[in-house]
Design a protein around this motif. Structure first.
Motif, PDB file in Angstrom:
ATOM      1  N   LYS A  74    -129.197 -30.376 -26.374  1.00  0.00           N
ATOM      2  CA  LYS A  74    -128.439 -29.753 -27.046  1.00  0.00           C
ATOM      3  C   LYS A  74    -128.245 -28.261 -26.140  1.00  0.00           C
ATOM      4  O   LYS A  74    -126.671 -27.967 -26.248  1.00  0.00           O
ATOM      5  N   GLN A  75    -129.702 -27.847 -27.105  1.00  0.00           N
ATOM      6  CA  GLN A  75    -129.372 -26.434 -26.716  1.00  0.00           C
ATOM      7  C   GLN A  75    -129.335 -26.142 -25.457  1.00  0.00           C
ATOM      8  O   GLN A  75    -129.191 -24.123 -25.029  1.00  0.00           O
ATOM      9  N   LEU A  76    -129.982 -26.752 -24.515  1.00  0.00           N
ATOM     10  CA  LEU A  76    -130.085 -25.682 -22.994  1.00  0.00           C
ATOM     11  C   LEU A  76    -129.215 -25.573 -22.623  1.00  0.00           C
ATOM     12  O   LEU A  76    -127.932 -26.889 -22.321  1.00  0.00           O
ATOM     13  N   PRO A  77    -128.500 -24.448 -21.426  1.00  0.00           N
ATOM     14  CA  PRO A  77    -127.078 -24.257 -20.577  1.00  0.00           C
ATOM     15  C   PRO A  77    -127.315 -25.395 -19.193  1.00  0.00           C
ATOM     16  O   PRO A  77    -128.374 -25.980 -19.206  1.00  0.00           O
ATOM     17  N   GLY A  78    -126.272 -26.157 -19.082  1.00  0.00           N
ATOM     18  CA  GLY A  78    -125.870 -27.447 -17.823  1.00  0.00           C
ATOM     19  C   GLY A  78    -126.102 -28.317 -18.812  1.00  0.00           C
ATOM     20  O   GLY A  78    -126.065 -29.270 -18.171  1.00  0.00           O
ATOM     21  N   ILE A  79    -127.079 -28.616 -20.127  1.00  0.00           N
ATOM     22  CA  ILE A  79    -126.958 -30.270 -20.092  1.00  0.00           C
ATOM     23  C   ILE A  79    -126.039 -29.901 -21.263  1.00  0.00           C
ATOM     24  O   ILE A  79    -125.347 -29.670 -22.212  1.00  0.00           O
TER      25      ILE A  79
END
Length: 296
Positions: free
Chosen positions: A148-153
């Motif tokens: 949930k912290q990753l950009p694009g996901i």
């Protein structure tokens, strides 16, 4: 002649008394903040003898066998100024308690911490790779909380992981298919602290991987790269729901993972009461995966 023997006898008694002197120095070594200093080196110069000791975890030490009435005490500890003190035993006293406070050595270099910049994202041909060390991982966090912290996901209402607008439909760990490949079933069970890298891969299927010819539309595959020695574990969960009129459901699963070997068990029990009556269903499944050799 008699006087000579009396004097000789008195000298013998005095010499014997001196030789039996056994003084002792006890002490406690602390710093300016009153914290004990362990491992300090203590030397006591007693005539021609030098007696030594080391302070314990409480900063305490004790040196006995001192045969003189006056001694020099030397104390050294890394990071502190050396301490030197002359100690004399009062008449009739054989034990001295010596409190010592060591002063920080200003010439000692401060601790140097060398850090390198962590690159959070690498974009390769068909893969976007995230470095887990660049993101916050708390104790007991699961992989889904890291994702949930990753950009694009992102995640949809059903809890499915979405990468660049597409649902991730396949799961691998260290490049190996993982149990049933269902992403949703496992990212909320695997601990996040075991993950070193997260890879989102455009997958064109096994045939494309074998031939190198990519046709059709790709699917999003999630590949988790674990930290060394973390490619194993046991995990599972159980959920129960119930209602009125004999409505209930039980879902449970357990998994044993030993790198190449994977054993999974799943069971579901459901009871539904509708106009047609009470319908009950029971289903179980067992999954076994292993790599026995390079070809099997």
């Amino acid at each position: 002649m008699r006087i000579f023997f009396i004097l000789l006898f008195n000298l013998f008694l005095v010499g014997n008394a001196i030789s039996q002197i056994n003084n002792r120095v006890n002490g406690t070594i602390r710093d300016s903040l009153n914290k004990p200093i362990a491992g300090a080196s203590i030397s006591v110069a007693s005539g021609a003898d030098t007696l030594r000791a080391v302070s314990d975890f409480r900063g305490k030490f004790g040196i006995s066998g001192i045969r003189t009435q006056s001694v020099e005490v030397f104390i050294k500890s890394m990071g502190y100024m050396p301490h030197e003190q002359q100690v004399s035993f009062p008449e009739g006293k054989r034990i001295i308690n010596l409190p010592v406070v060591l002063i920080k050595d200003k010439n000692t270099l401060d601790e140097v911490v060398i850090t390198t910049q962590v690159i959070p994202i690498r974009i390769m041909k068909d893969t976007v790779e995230y470095n887990a060390a660049a993101y916050l991982v708390r104790e007991n966090d699961r992989v889904d909380e890291l994702l949930k912290q990753l950009p694009g996901i992102s995640f949809d209402r059903e809890g499915r992981a979405i990468a660049m607008g597409k649902v991730m439909t396949k799961l691998r760990i260290n490049g190996e298919d993982f149990f049933t490949n269902t992403v949703k079933d496992f990212i909320n069970q695997l601990p996040a602290d075991m993950i070193a890298k997260i890879q989102v891969i455009n997958d064109y299927g096994d045939e494309a991987n074998f031939t190198g010819i990519k046709t059709g539309e790709s699917q999003k595959m999630l590949n988790l790269v674990t930290k060394p020695g973390r490619g194993r574990g046991n995990f599972g969960n159980t959920s129960v729901n119930t209602g009125t009129n004999q409505r209930y459901g039980i879902q449970t699963n357990g998994n044993l993972w030993r790198e190449k070997k994977q054993i999974g068990f799943k069971a579901n029990v459901n009871s539904i009461n509708n106009a047609a009556g009470v319908n009950r269903s029971i289903s179980t499944s067992l999954n076994y995966r292993d790599k026995l050799s390079e070809t099997l």
